[in-house]
Enzyme design. Structure first.
Site, mmCIF file in Angstrom:
data_model
loop_
_atom_site.group_PDB
_atom_site.id
_atom_site.type_symbol
_atom_site.label_atom_id
_atom_site.label_comp_id
_atom_site.label_asym_id
_atom_site.label_seq_id
_atom_site.Cartn_x
_atom_site.Cartn_y
_atom_site.Cartn_z
ATOM 1 C CD GLU A 307 -14.734 29.178 15.511
ATOM 2 O OE1 GLU A 307 -14.789 30.216 16.163
ATOM 3 O OE2 GLU A 307 -14.148 28.153 15.902
ATOM 4 C CG ASP A 381 -16.573 30.843 22.094
ATOM 5 O OD1 ASP A 381 -16.460 29.714 22.585
ATOM 6 O OD2 ASP A 381 -15.705 31.354 21.369
ATOM 7 C CD GLU A 409 -11.396 30.912 23.671
ATOM 8 O OE1 GLU A 409 -11.520 31.542 22.616
ATOM 9 O OE2 GLU A 409 -11.873 29.766 23.846
#
Length: 717
Positions: A307, A381, A409
């Protein structure tokens, strides 16, 4: 006027007393209401004999005093020697006299250096209870375990406990930035007030350490994996040192994230190439500087070439080159490098789920002995549900540590009640078949399968500076449960829920039974109303808060939800079987065979591994479309049931926490319907089918749901 002042003072005191309950987490130490147990405790705890005077032993004594005062209404007399019976004797092995040591000598063979013993013994015909271990921190763990016995109203008769952690590194990863924002944090700002450190020590730092020690967490990474090199400068290391000094008596080591480009950014070098001699020396000197300040510094956590983060691949090197260079820097001091396996490249968008395996598996056995590879529980993820990461069954020569996400998240943030130990347990119990049946992920992580020297479990923290620490009172259970499973990956999540509820709220069975059931079902409810039957990563852009299955305009294909669900007129799901990306081949043959076959693939993972026709018949006889729609409805109904359960608990707990959870469940119910309606309207475009009977009709249009924006969603900074 005077009476008004008294009213105001009364309200202020009442508020602070109630508010404190939220702040105290599972260390409430409320009065034991069970008369039989209260009598037993008082009769068996006439005095406390404390052996040793280290800072850790002082902490243990203080904790016992607080616990006894809160639960029993008095503090037993602190004694320096044993004369009467019914004492609690607390001290490490080195402080025990020969007579006492002989009574527990065989138990020391059952524990490791962090393990503890709690045992009922008779000394000169006098009944006593001993809490001991091989060092003072182990004793502290024993003290917290003993207090939990009282908190959960268990008997003190014939105690014979020898308990040790099954992993070495039990650690929280704080994704905290130096400006006090928290990436994926939903409970306020960072605990660490860098501006006021090192001179101002907030009481929260101490209470944070207490809470972690109480569940056996022994490490904390203070900074975000998207690292800032400034944390390694003297200005900040002085502040880190102050925190390390606070945490040390509680057995907690401090770790930092290392930005791979730090030699350039703060070291004035022209490169960060791990093969460059100047770069190697820079890191060795930096490690020496840190250990001079913090002798028990744990080491570095590294996110590299992921990332946009810099890493060894920037210089034509590989993960082994980068990790081993840093490992050499901290090795003389006993430090560890935790190198994250979370990588995916925009240059290979064939299947993001395959990339970590492709990058790391070929390097099995090539890392230095003080390197441990930190692997997320699933290959994408932190989704509401993922099959276990294939790397756990593919690197027998390399220590692998688990990375769970405690912060929610992709699970509705701290707005939604989700008991995550249920998810953690599901992953840990998964069988890799690496050495045949029974080769569970837990056995890989705790080192028992491959006899690893270093082992660990990391949890991405859900902690902020909110009064209640985690944003949702029930999100505290996820922090607690993570610690308990890091200590023992074989614990049952229902046992954890029971402990947490008793310690945090009440021992009343009328409260416990329905609320525990609600907790145990909460994770499945979230899967049902967000990502049923193996759907994944269909959250909206950036913040990951609500549904966004329509998103298709992001610059990298694997950032788009359409990449993952692949809905079309023929069906839905990502084909990872032999006819697709062949990601199933990354698992052991037994697991590959299970996942690869549409008929044997567990339905909970169906759309993860297969693109399935809308008319495909599920095991319950429903078509895939009807089954999918009914799952979404089931999720909504499950939240409604949770709400009804909670509404009946008011008389068992304080009004503040009751109201707080009640309001949050109302939000969760509304948002579960939002997820159901938005996703079904979107997928209905492709299925072309009516919603089945039993599924509520949406009251808004798809265009309405697509128009919703959340530019200031928390945790996105």
């Amino acid at each position: 006027m005077t009476s008004l002042r008294f009213v105001f003072l009364f309200l202020l005191i009442s508020f602070s007393t109630l508010a404190q309950k939220d702040y105290k987490l599972w260390l409430q130490y409320t009065a034991v209401n069970n008369a039989v147990m209260a009598s037993e405790y008082k009769n068996n705890l006439k005095g406390i004999v404390v052996l040793g005077n280290s800072e850790t032993i002082k902490v243990a004594q203080k904790e016992l005093q607080a616990g006894f005062l809160g639960m029993l209404g008095n503090i037993p007399q602190i004694k320096s020697e044993i004369k009467e019976e019914n004492n609690l004797i607390v001290g490490a092995a080195s402080s025990l006299n020969p007579e006492i040591k002989k009574l527990v000598s065989s138990d020391f063979d059952k524990i490791n250096n962090e393990g503890f013993i709690i045992k009922s013994v008779s000394i000169q015909n006098k009944k006593q209870i001993i809490i001991t271990g091989k060092n003072d921190v182990a004793v502290l763990y024993g003290v917290f375990s003993f207090l939990r016995i009282l908190q959960t109203n268990k008997s003190l008769k014939n105690l014979n406990i020898a308990d040790s952690p099954k992993t070495n590194i039990r650690i929280l990863n704080h994704w905290d930035n130096l400006d006090r924002t928290v990436e994926r944090g939903y409970a306020g700002f960072s605990l660490w007030n860098w501006q006021k450190l090192p001179d101002f020590i907030d009481q929260r730092y101490i209470d944070y350490a207490r809470a972690n020690a109480s569940i056996g967490i022994n490490g904390t990474v203070l900074t975000n994996v998207n690292a800032n090199a400034l944390i390694l400068t003297p200005q900040y290391l002085e502040k880190v040192e102050a925190l390390a000094n606070v945490f040390r008596p509680y057995g907690i080591k401090v770790y930092l994230t290392a930005r791979f480009s730090a030699p350039i950014e703060i070291g004035n070098l022209k490169t960060a190439d791990p093969k460059d001699l100047e770069v190697m020396n820079w890191w060795k000197n930096k490690a020496t500087e840190i250990y001079k300040r913090i002798p028990d510094f744990g080491g570095f956590l590294v996110k590299a070439n992921s990332e946009g983060q810099p890493g060894p691949q920037n210089y034509g090197r590989d993960h082994v080159d980068g990790a081993n260079m840093l490992a050499d820097a901290v090795a003389p001091f006993g430090g560890v490098i935790m190198w994250r396996a979370f990588v995916y490249s925009e240059h290979d968008a064939n299947d993001r789920a395959k990339q970590a395996y492709a990058e790391f598996q070929p390097y099995d056995g090539k890392f230095k002995e003080n390197v441990i590879i930190q692997v997320k529980n699933g290959a994408i993820d932190f989704q509401p549900r993922e099959p276990f990461h294939p790397l756990f069954g593919a690197m027998p020569k390399t220590p692998l540590m688990m990375e769970f996400q405690i912060t929610q998240e992709y699970l509705g943030f701290s707005t939604h009640l989700v008991f995550l130990p249920k998810l953690f347990q599901e992953v840990l119990e998964s069988d890799t078949y690496q050495k045949g049946k029974g080769s569970t992920v837990a056995k890989v992580v705790d080192g028992s399968l491959h006899h690893n020297k270093i082992t660990g479990i990391a949890g991405v923290a859900n902690i902020g500076n909110d009064l209640n620490w985690t944003g949702h009172p029930f999100a505290q259970a996820n922090w607690y449960g993570f610690g308990r499973l890091a200590w023992n990956p074989y614990l049952d999540s229902e046992v954890i829920a029971d402990e947490w509820l008793r310690s945090t709220f009440s021992n009343d069975e009328n409260f416990l039974k329905p609320v525990k059931k609600m907790m145990m079902e909460s994770r499945e409810a979230v899967v049902d109303y967000m990502t049923p039957l193996g759907l994944h990563h269909i959250m909206d852009t950036g913040h990951h808060y609500g549904p966004g299955p329509w998103v298709s305009n992001l610059s990298r294909p694997e950032w788009n939800p359409v990449y993952y669900h692949k809905a079309d007129k023929n069906g839905i799901g990502f084909d990872r079987s032999k006819t697709g990306t062949n990601a199933t081949a990354q698992y052991a043959p037994e697991v590959e065979k299970l996942f690869d076959n549409l008929q044997t693939c567990p339905e909970k993972d169906l759309l993860w591994f297969h693109h399935v026709s809308w008319d495909y018949k599920l095991k319950n006889g429903q078509t895939l479309w009807n089954g999918l729609a009914l799952k979404y409805q089931e999720g909504v109904d499950e939240v409604a049931a949770m709400r009804n359960v909670w509404n009946k608990t008011e008389k068992y707990i304080d009004s503040e926490r009751f109201s707080e959870v009640q309001m949050l469940l109302e939000i969760q119910y509304k948002e579960a319907k939002w997820w159901r309606d938005a996703c079904l309207l979107y997928f209905q475009q492709y299925s072309g089918k009516e919603l089945p009977s039993g599924v509520e009709k949406p009251t808004q249009t798809l265009d309405y749901f697509k128009s919703l924006k959340f530019p200031f969603a928390p945790g996105n900074g």
